[in-house]
Design an enzyme around this catalytic site. Sequence first.
Site, PDB file in Angstrom:
ATOM      1  N   LYS A 136      -2.361  10.354  -8.383  1.00  0.00           N
ATOM      2  CA  LYS A 136      -2.710   8.241  -7.531  1.00  0.00           C
ATOM      3  C   LYS A 136      -3.923   7.974  -8.082  1.00  0.00           C
ATOM      4  O   LYS A 136      -4.829   9.283  -7.362  1.00  0.00           O
ATOM      5  CB  LYS A 136      -2.962   9.108  -5.874  1.00  0.00           C
ATOM      6  CG  LYS A 136      -3.040   7.731  -5.140  1.00  0.00           C
ATOM      7  CD  LYS A 136      -2.747   7.618  -3.593  1.00  0.00           C
ATOM      8  CE  LYS A 136      -3.107   6.819  -2.356  1.00  0.00           C
ATOM      9  NZ  LYS A 136      -4.548   5.928  -3.370  1.00  0.00           N
ATOM     10  N   ARG A 193      -4.192  -6.963  -6.223  1.00  0.00           N
ATOM     11  CA  ARG A 193      -2.690  -7.127  -4.820  1.00  0.00           C
ATOM     12  C   ARG A 193      -2.962  -7.793  -4.261  1.00  0.00           C
ATOM     13  O   ARG A 193      -2.570  -8.773  -3.085  1.00  0.00           O
ATOM     14  CB  ARG A 193      -3.265  -5.746  -4.748  1.00  0.00           C
ATOM     15  CG  ARG A 193      -2.371  -5.112  -3.527  1.00  0.00           C
ATOM     16  CD  ARG A 193      -2.239  -3.578  -2.589  1.00  0.00           C
ATOM     17  NE  ARG A 193      -3.600  -3.858  -1.983  1.00  0.00           N
ATOM     18  CZ  ARG A 193      -3.469  -2.558  -1.741  1.00  0.00           C
ATOM     19  NH1 ARG A 193      -2.690  -1.293  -1.393  1.00  0.00           N
ATOM     20  NH2 ARG A 193      -4.506  -2.289  -0.948  1.00  0.00           N
ATOM     21  N   SER A 217       1.007  -1.007  -0.595  1.00  0.00           N
ATOM     22  CA  SER A 217      -0.191   0.428  -0.255  1.00  0.00           C
ATOM     23  C   SER A 217       1.204   1.407   0.394  1.00  0.00           C
ATOM     24  O   SER A 217       1.946   1.132  -0.674  1.00  0.00           O
ATOM     25  CB  SER A 217      -0.833  -0.065   1.401  1.00  0.00           C
ATOM     26  OG  SER A 217      -2.361   0.587   1.124  1.00  0.00           O
TER      27      SER A 217
HETATM   28  N1  LIG Z   1     -15.060   2.234   1.792  1.00  0.00           N
HETATM   29  C1  LIG Z   1     -14.564   2.045   2.282  1.00  0.00           C
HETATM   30  O1  LIG Z   1     -15.326   1.215   2.886  1.00  0.00           O
HETATM   31  C2  LIG Z   1     -13.291   0.971   1.983  1.00  0.00           C
HETATM   32  C3  LIG Z   1     -12.089   0.080   3.054  1.00  0.00           C
HETATM   33  C4  LIG Z   1     -11.115   0.220   2.501  1.00  0.00           C
HETATM   34  C5  LIG Z   1     -10.032   1.197   2.126  1.00  0.00           C
HETATM   35  N2  LIG Z   1     -10.668   1.966   1.700  1.00  0.00           N
HETATM   36  C6  LIG Z   1      -9.992   3.215   1.422  1.00  0.00           C
HETATM   37  O2  LIG Z   1      -8.504   3.105   0.352  1.00  0.00           O
HETATM   38  C7  LIG Z   1      -7.406   4.117   0.593  1.00  0.00           C
HETATM   39  C8  LIG Z   1      -6.458   2.781   1.108  1.00  0.00           C
HETATM   40  O3  LIG Z   1      -6.870   1.665   0.895  1.00  0.00           O
HETATM   41  P1  LIG Z   1      -4.586   1.106  -0.099  1.00  0.00           P
HETATM   42  O4  LIG Z   1      -4.347   0.488   1.212  1.00  0.00           O
HETATM   43  O5  LIG Z   1      -5.321  -0.285  -0.655  1.00  0.00           O
HETATM   44  O6  LIG Z   1      -4.121   1.093  -1.032  1.00  0.00           O
HETATM   45  P2  LIG Z   1      -4.391   3.201  -0.982  1.00  0.00           P
HETATM   46  O7  LIG Z   1      -5.343   3.361  -2.340  1.00  0.00           O
HETATM   47  O8  LIG Z   1      -3.883   4.283   0.500  1.00  0.00           O
HETATM   48  O9  LIG Z   1      -2.669   3.355  -1.824  1.00  0.00           O
HETATM   49  C9  LIG Z   1      -2.165   2.027  -2.217  1.00  0.00           C
HETATM   50  C10 LIG Z   1      -2.524   2.306  -3.831  1.00  0.00           C
HETATM   51  O10 LIG Z   1      -2.463   3.496  -4.212  1.00  0.00           O
HETATM   52  C11 LIG Z   1      -2.479   2.947  -5.550  1.00  0.00           C
HETATM   53  N3  LIG Z   1      -1.714   3.683  -6.623  1.00  0.00           N
HETATM   54  C12 LIG Z   1      -2.228   4.588  -7.492  1.00  0.00           C
HETATM   55  N4  LIG Z   1      -1.417   5.744  -8.009  1.00  0.00           N
HETATM   56  C13 LIG Z   1      -0.346   4.702  -7.588  1.00  0.00           C
HETATM   57  C14 LIG Z   1       1.403   4.917  -8.287  1.00  0.00           C
HETATM   58  N5  LIG Z   1       1.074   6.216  -9.599  1.00  0.00           N
HETATM   59  N6  LIG Z   1       2.109   4.381  -7.948  1.00  0.00           N
HETATM   60  C15 LIG Z   1       1.679   3.629  -6.706  1.00  0.00           C
HETATM   61  N7  LIG Z   1       0.550   3.130  -6.635  1.00  0.00           N
HETATM   62  C16 LIG Z   1      -0.846   4.017  -6.610  1.00  0.00           C
HETATM   63  C17 LIG Z   1      -2.093   1.561  -5.777  1.00  0.00           C
HETATM   64  O11 LIG Z   1      -3.366   0.176  -5.955  1.00  0.00           O
HETATM   65  C18 LIG Z   1      -1.462   1.297  -4.151  1.00  0.00           C
HETATM   66  O12 LIG Z   1      -1.578   0.080  -3.717  1.00  0.00           O
HETATM   67  C19 LIG Z   1      -8.059   4.614   1.522  1.00  0.00           C
HETATM   68  O13 LIG Z   1      -8.250   5.464   1.206  1.00  0.00           O
HETATM   69  C20 LIG Z   1      -9.596   3.905   2.336  1.00  0.00           C
HETATM   70  O14 LIG Z   1     -10.701   5.209   2.173  1.00  0.00           O
HETATM   71  C21 LIG Z   1     -11.979   2.267   1.846  1.00  0.00           C
END
Ligand SMILES: NC(=O)c1ccc[n+]([C@@H]2O[C@H](COP(=O)([O-])OP(=O)(O)OC[C@H]3O[C@@H](n4cnc5c(N)ncnc54)[C@H](O)[C@@H]3O)[C@@H](O)[C@H]2O)c1
Length: 720
Positions: free
Chosen positions: A146, A167, A113
């Site tokens: 992102k 992932r 992440s």
């Molecule tokens: N609404 C919900 O119930 C819920 C549940 C779980 C997670 N989430 C959301 O998901 C997010 C956390 O998720 P996470 O840990 O999967 O990831 P993240 O979105 O915080 O960050 C990692 C991810 O960013 C992405 N990414 C996009 N552009 C990129 C780039 N240029 N380089 C590298 N990576 C890039 C990749 O998919 C990577 O896995 C939080 O914002 C959270 O709000 C929401």
Amino acid sequence: MGPAGPSRRAGPSTCPSVGGARQNEPMTDSPAFTEIGDQAAYADAVTTAVQAAAAYYGDGDSALDDDAFDRLVRGIADYESRHPDHVLPDSPTGKVAGGAVVGDVPHTVPMLSLDNVFSAEGLSTWAAGLERRLGRPVEAWSVEPKLDGLAISARYRDGRLVRLVTRGDGTAGEDVSHGIDMILGLPERLAEPVTVEVRGEVLMTHAQFEAANTARTGAGGAAFANPRSAAAGSLRAKDRPYRVEMTFFGYGALPMDGTEPGLAQRLRELPHSGVMEAVAALGVQTSAATPAGTAVCATVVEVQEHVDRIAGLRGELEFGIDGIVVKADLAADQEAAGLSSRAPRWAIAYKLPATEKITRLVAVEWNVGRTGVIAPRGVLEPVEVDGSVITYATLHNAADIARRDLRIGDHVTVYKAGDVIPRVEAPVVHLRTGDETPIPIPERCPRCDDEIDASQQRWRCAKGRACHAVASVRYAVGRDQLDIEGLGENRIDQLVEAGLIADFADLFFLTREQILDLDRMGEVSTDNLLAAIAAARAKPLNKVFCALGVRGTGRSMSRRIARHFVTMDAIRAADAESFQEVDGVGPERATVLVGEIAELAPLIDKLVTAGVTMTEPGVPLPTPADADASAGTTVAVELPLAGMSVVVTGAMTGPLAELSRNEMNELIERAGGRASSSVSARTSLLVAGEKAGSKRAKAEKAGVRITTPEEFATLVSAFV
Ligand SMILES: NC(=O)c1ccc[n+]([C@@H]2O[C@H](COP(=O)([O-])OP(=O)(O)OC[C@H]3O[C@@H](n4cnc5c(N)ncnc54)[C@H](O)[C@@H]3O)[C@@H](O)[C@H]2O)c1
Ligand SMILES: [Zn+2]
């Protein structure tokens, strides 16, 4: 889990946006979190978060929006820091995907992440920390959008795409190879027969999301709540009776078993930016192909500039971004920084405020616009999105409501970014309780009770413009049209009610006595009003045409039409084909224009009788001799902006300081150019004043010529 939507109580500690859970005030870099008071509330919160994450990474149907989820997880982390002995083994903190998903295809290198920062200060603190860890300055930073989709690993063997893996929990993901042919930007064959693993984001553009929802609801399914869950759900699903399309943008590549040693070494040694160039050269779409682009910066100050630039573009992008990713560019720096169990230490996500929230659709209003169009508008339980509180959102039309199967009382996803008008994206179907009710669709005009013409997607009152005469007149006398001061809404109401006017042409026939007879109308104000009306007679054709309020035309289109046709007679004589000669008029709009002008004939006749100007000054009338050479061309050649598309941004200074944006556009068009509001590859010139933001950045990127207001004033001095 109980359906714990953010606007419904599900126990004070697990429901972040309602009373009960105290919200901490966001400070610069520690955003709000849900305060968790005791161990039971903590256990509850963990369960809610794990279930939300499982839904989010599974079929995409979480009950929480991202903001609510993130507050909850930050609350859990806060509680755990205070009570380390209470930490539950399934707590989502410190895990990829909150530990909520599993997979059976192992990743050779973990798919991690990203850690987050939320401000410029957070960014520089993080960067300083990284440099301390390395014991040397980071030489180069890469900055890229992102993308808000889901991470995917695409394995290519001998140039052929053989496997797609999600992932998962970071160490193993799910095989979703069946989705290979749904994804644009991820070719089935590379430009060279190499063996390599490409990583990137799969997402749906706004258009792909709309299309996917149409296909899905058309096949009897429930609408997807948002583009991210639509992408996640569609990628995992097999054997759907309909096809959807998604988009891939790569942001990484690495060797896998079978990669040729030379390539493997290059992938290990090249900077991130170099790897991305190599990936793009193989034919894979990368972040560089987005308007947000990618950049390599030498300093954190420069990084911050690009962060701001990308944030400024957000509303205009065709897909969602939830932040900006900053990475140490050099392989040696990445190697030395290493990884934590959840995220690389050499990269950070600079998070932007959420553009999408879940709230409740309380009611739907049907409003009649000035052209008689009847449009629905959603009334929402107020919710803050991207810095402003939203209470209304557009719903387009009745067909759209039916297609999305929206109901009153539904939880809905609402989208707003930058200046865009907020819109309802979809119902969150799994949060339904059964108490939702159908949206009442009017059978008669909600304003005058006349019939509704439902033959087009956008419904209209059968009376057309007459239904809402006050609104039409109000528009016609506005500053950018006839500019008649002293005619407020109440005054127009009065005139309409007294039967003195039915449309704005009637204004020109008002007598002094009639006006004096009105309530609260003295001699002076009467004379002022009469003088303003008289002055309006002399307005050029473009203003008169604009005042008509023809559907599909605004100020700048009206100017283009007036310049093209020069006289109202020519406009009235034009068929759809001639209208298409006007810049920006396509076949569809041309047909609407012809219909509208026919409908407006009695009004135009009345204006002619009233002696209102029906020609555009400054444009020579076509003579019979050059009848087939287009009227404007011969003159246009001598104009300083001939053939140029010009965009204005920022605050004007110097001789142009006093000009409104509309007046600037008029100036551009007088000087032979075409005024446009957005920068594209076709833009010839950007006039950038003080505080120019995203447009300037976009122009720089596209190599568009940029001038100051002062330089521009000199260029068009003859026309100022
Ligand atoms: N609404 C919900 O119930 C819920 C549940 C779980 C997670 N989430 C959301 O998901 C997010 C956390 O998720 P996470 O840990 O999967 O990831 P993240 O979105 O915080 O960050 C990692 C991810 O960013 C992405 N990414 C996009 N552009 C990129 C780039 N240029 N380089 C590298 N990576 C890039 C990749 O998919 C990577 O896995 C939080 O914002 C959270 O709000 C929401
Ligand atoms: Zn009506």
